[in-house]
Design a protein around this motif. Structure first.
Motif, PDB file in Angstrom:
ATOM      1  N   GLY A  47      14.493 -31.672 -54.925  1.00  0.00           N
ATOM      2  CA  GLY A  47      14.766 -33.081 -55.207  1.00  0.00           C
ATOM      3  C   GLY A  47      15.348 -33.204 -56.593  1.00  0.00           C
ATOM      4  O   GLY A  47      14.758 -32.717 -57.570  1.00  0.00           O
ATOM      5  N   GLU A  48      16.510 -33.837 -56.717  1.00  0.00           N
ATOM      6  CA  GLU A  48      17.178 -33.907 -58.012  1.00  0.00           C
ATOM      7  C   GLU A  48      18.109 -35.102 -58.065  1.00  0.00           C
ATOM      8  O   GLU A  48      18.463 -35.686 -57.032  1.00  0.00           O
ATOM      9  CB  GLU A  48      17.975 -32.626 -58.281  1.00  0.00           C
ATOM     10  N   GLU A  77      18.656 -34.249 -63.539  1.00  0.00           N
ATOM     11  CA  GLU A  77      17.218 -34.092 -63.717  1.00  0.00           C
ATOM     12  C   GLU A  77      16.608 -33.661 -62.383  1.00  0.00           C
ATOM     13  O   GLU A  77      17.037 -34.113 -61.318  1.00  0.00           O
ATOM     14  CB  GLU A  77      16.568 -35.368 -64.249  1.00  0.00           C
ATOM     15  N   GLN A  78      15.642 -32.794 -62.478  1.00  0.00           N
ATOM     16  CA  GLN A  78      15.029 -32.215 -61.283  1.00  0.00           C
ATOM     17  C   GLN A  78      13.602 -32.714 -61.124  1.00  0.00           C
ATOM     18  O   GLN A  78      12.847 -32.769 -62.086  1.00  0.00           O
ATOM     19  CB  GLN A  78      15.040 -30.689 -61.375  1.00  0.00           C
ATOM     20  N   GLY A 124      27.317 -40.485 -58.765  1.00  0.00           N
ATOM     21  CA  GLY A 124      25.975 -39.943 -58.938  1.00  0.00           C
ATOM     22  C   GLY A 124      25.144 -40.077 -57.683  1.00  0.00           C
ATOM     23  O   GLY A 124      25.475 -40.838 -56.770  1.00  0.00           O
ATOM     24  N   HIS A 125      24.058 -39.336 -57.637  1.00  0.00           N
ATOM     25  CA  HIS A 125      23.177 -39.409 -56.479  1.00  0.00           C
ATOM     26  C   HIS A 125      21.763 -38.977 -56.858  1.00  0.00           C
ATOM     27  O   HIS A 125      21.554 -38.275 -57.851  1.00  0.00           O
ATOM     28  CB  HIS A 125      23.693 -38.529 -55.328  1.00  0.00           C
ATOM     29  N   ILE A 126      20.810 -39.446 -56.059  1.00  0.00           N
ATOM     30  CA  ILE A 126      19.435 -38.936 -56.053  1.00  0.00           C
ATOM     31  C   ILE A 126      19.239 -38.369 -54.659  1.00  0.00           C
ATOM     32  O   ILE A 126      19.246 -39.121 -53.675  1.00  0.00           O
ATOM     33  CB  ILE A 126      18.412 -40.041 -56.351  1.00  0.00           C
ATOM     34  N   ARG A 127      19.086 -37.068 -54.563  1.00  0.00           N
ATOM     35  CA  ARG A 127      19.181 -36.415 -53.256  1.00  0.00           C
ATOM     36  C   ARG A 127      18.042 -35.423 -53.045  1.00  0.00           C
ATOM     37  O   ARG A 127      17.644 -34.710 -53.967  1.00  0.00           O
ATOM     38  CB  ARG A 127      20.531 -35.704 -53.140  1.00  0.00           C
ATOM     39  N   CYS A 277      13.799 -42.366 -62.309  1.00  0.00           N
ATOM     40  CA  CYS A 277      15.120 -41.788 -62.566  1.00  0.00           C
ATOM     41  C   CYS A 277      15.637 -42.374 -63.873  1.00  0.00           C
ATOM     42  O   CYS A 277      15.745 -43.601 -64.003  1.00  0.00           O
ATOM     43  CB  CYS A 277      16.091 -42.091 -61.428  1.00  0.00           C
ATOM     44  N   SER A 278      15.972 -41.511 -64.836  1.00  0.00           N
ATOM     45  CA  SER A 278      16.380 -41.976 -66.160  1.00  0.00           C
ATOM     46  C   SER A 278      17.891 -41.933 -66.368  1.00  0.00           C
ATOM     47  O   SER A 278      18.371 -42.314 -67.438  1.00  0.00           O
ATOM     48  CB  SER A 278      15.700 -41.137 -67.246  1.00  0.00           C
TER      49      SER A 278
END
Length: 462
Positions: A47-48, A77-78, A124-127, A277-278
């Motif tokens: 997850g990152e 960020e991880q 960008g993504h959160i995946r 998420c920053s």
């Protein structure tokens, strides 16, 4: 003939949508035409968040000539990165013979609580992804990859002080050549609440009292999203992106006194504020624009709104919610205790297979997406309109099965009715027959605009 006929990852849950803290279960499917010798069968879960964009700038070289230089802005960020061995061991010094035929290797692992919601965008993504690898001695590895959705809870009731609605009055005077008075216009804009969930309608009412000679040509309502991406390399920088998610307009001209209602249904979108998420910030707003005739400036008002995963209790009633709603594709599990550490459960467990360490869990008293306390049907989960073209990482080859497939996160959507609630307005002073006749005339001028990730505001003149 290749010995590997099938190699894929399957989730037990259709749609593969989970909440933080849930246990994810599924199988790695391996179908072999003949016996195969491997070092290990590994399963990696990651997850990152990543952001990236390019910016061109002009520079001069030592000889004074203009050069164009491209800066590549990045940040990541991880949240977790776990690897399980379903066959073989971490040492990688042994071999496992896998017989020909169909094999199913089960897995289960727990998601942490303190992870952000899935999100996809060009910048960008959160995946969250899972990759299975068949480690082969002296040969290229076989790899299969898949993505799944994590939906973090955002309870609007915990932020009800930010969802109090709006009752705004605007006055505008018009003149011609700064000399001739053309009269004035008074507007009253009402929004019952500013907190919504996908599937719910954003209802607005514009009360018009126009004593001027300037006509209102149309009224536009837009649901907008504002994003900020924060890069850390090569130096700190922020990129802003604004998009219209949905819009509609009502065409004039309108009378001296008119009540103009509008309704926008919230599409499947992630909740406001991507907590934990920053490097990505997200906000939503409602923009109402009153266009007038002539060369006079339009009147625009912008109201911040919140998008959540749990609706406001005050907006839920038996009259406003369909009881025969589709069953959820991702029921939420709640825990009264710390969930067990993630561990694989393969059909075949070789000796000396180490169990993975527990990932750092936050407090289990996190809000969930469950709406059971109010006895309303749970939401269904639908794909977001913003999707990734592929889930391939930069360091991956083009031969990772599934990495080049498009992916769209799924978000909870509530099936509210489309009937508009009665409001205290001048309409209540009219006879019912007159009101229905007037509303029928307005519906002929109603122009909905299809939901899209971005709408060209110039072409639509919104």
């Amino acid at each position: 003939m290749p010995s590997l006929r099938t190699f894929r990852i399957e989730f037990d849950r259709p749609g593969a949508t989970y909440a933080p803290g849930e246990i994810v279960t599924g199988d790695v499917i391996v179908d072999l035409a003949r016996e195969k010798t491997i070092r290990a069968l590994k399963l990696s879960i990651k997850g990152e968040a990543n952001v990236s964009w390019e910016r061109k700038r002009s520079t001069k070289d030592s000889q004074g000539r203009n050069r164009t230089q491209t800066d590549h802005f990045r940040a990541s960020e991880q949240y977790f990165n776990l690897t399980y061995y379903l066959l073989g061991n971490t040492a990688g010094n042994g071999e496992v013979r896998v017989p020909a035929g169909f094999h199913r290797y089960s897995f289960n692992f727990s998601l942490p609580y303190n992870i952000p919601c899935s999100f996809e965008h060009t910048n960008g993504h959160i995946r969250y992804t899972m990759k299975a690898v068949i480690d082969r001695p002296w040969r290229f590895d076989h790899e299969s990859k898949i993505a799944f959705t994590v939906v973090s809870s955002y309870d609007l009731n915990a932020h009800s002080h930010q969802c109090i609605g709006a009752d705004d009055e605007v006055s505008e005077s018009f003149c011609c050549f700064c000399c001739f008075n053309l009269g004035s216009m008074k507007l009253r804009i009402r929004i019952p609440t500013t907190g919504f969930v996908p599937g719910q309608s954003i209802e607005t009412m514009v009360n018009l009292n126009n004593t001027s000679s300037v006509n209102v040509t149309k009224i536009c309502v837009k649901l907008e999203r504002s994003l900020e991406f924060h890069a850390r390399s090569p130096y700190s920088s922020t990129k802003t992106d604004k998009a219209i998610l949905k819009a509609e307009q009502r065409m004039g001209p309108f009378g001296e006194q008119a009540d103009i209602p509008s309704r926008l249904q919230v599409p499947p979108i992630p909740p406001s504020h991507l907590e934990y998420c920053s490097i990505i910030d997200q906000k939503y707003s409602l923009r109402i624009t009153i266009h007038v005739s002539g060369t006079h400036c339009s009147i625009t008002k912008v109201y911040p709104i919140l998008i959540g995963t749990i609706p406001l209790h005050s907006t839920i009633s038996s009259a406003s919610y369909i009881q025969t709603v589709q069953q959820p594709t991702a029921p939420v599990m709640q825990y009264d205790y710390d969930p067990p550490p993630p561990m694989p459960s393969p059909d075949y467990v070789p000796p000396n297979t180490p169990y993975p360490q527990m990932i750092g869990f936050a407090s289990p008293n996190q809000p969930s997406t469950s709406t059971n306390p109010w006895d309303i049907p749970p939401p269904s989960y639908e794909e977001c309109m913003q999707r990734a073209d592929s889930i391939k990482d930069e360091d991956e080859s083009n031969y990772v099965h599934g990495a080049n497939e498009p992916f769209a996160p799924r978000y909870p959507v509530f099936n509210f009715t489309t009937s508009r609630k009665n409001e205290n307005s001048r309409d209540n002073k009219m006879e019912k027959g007159q009101k229905e006749e007037r509303e029928g005339e307005r519906e002929e001028r109603f122009i909905p605009i299809t939901c899209a990730s971005e709408i060209d505001s110039k072409n639509l003149e919104l």
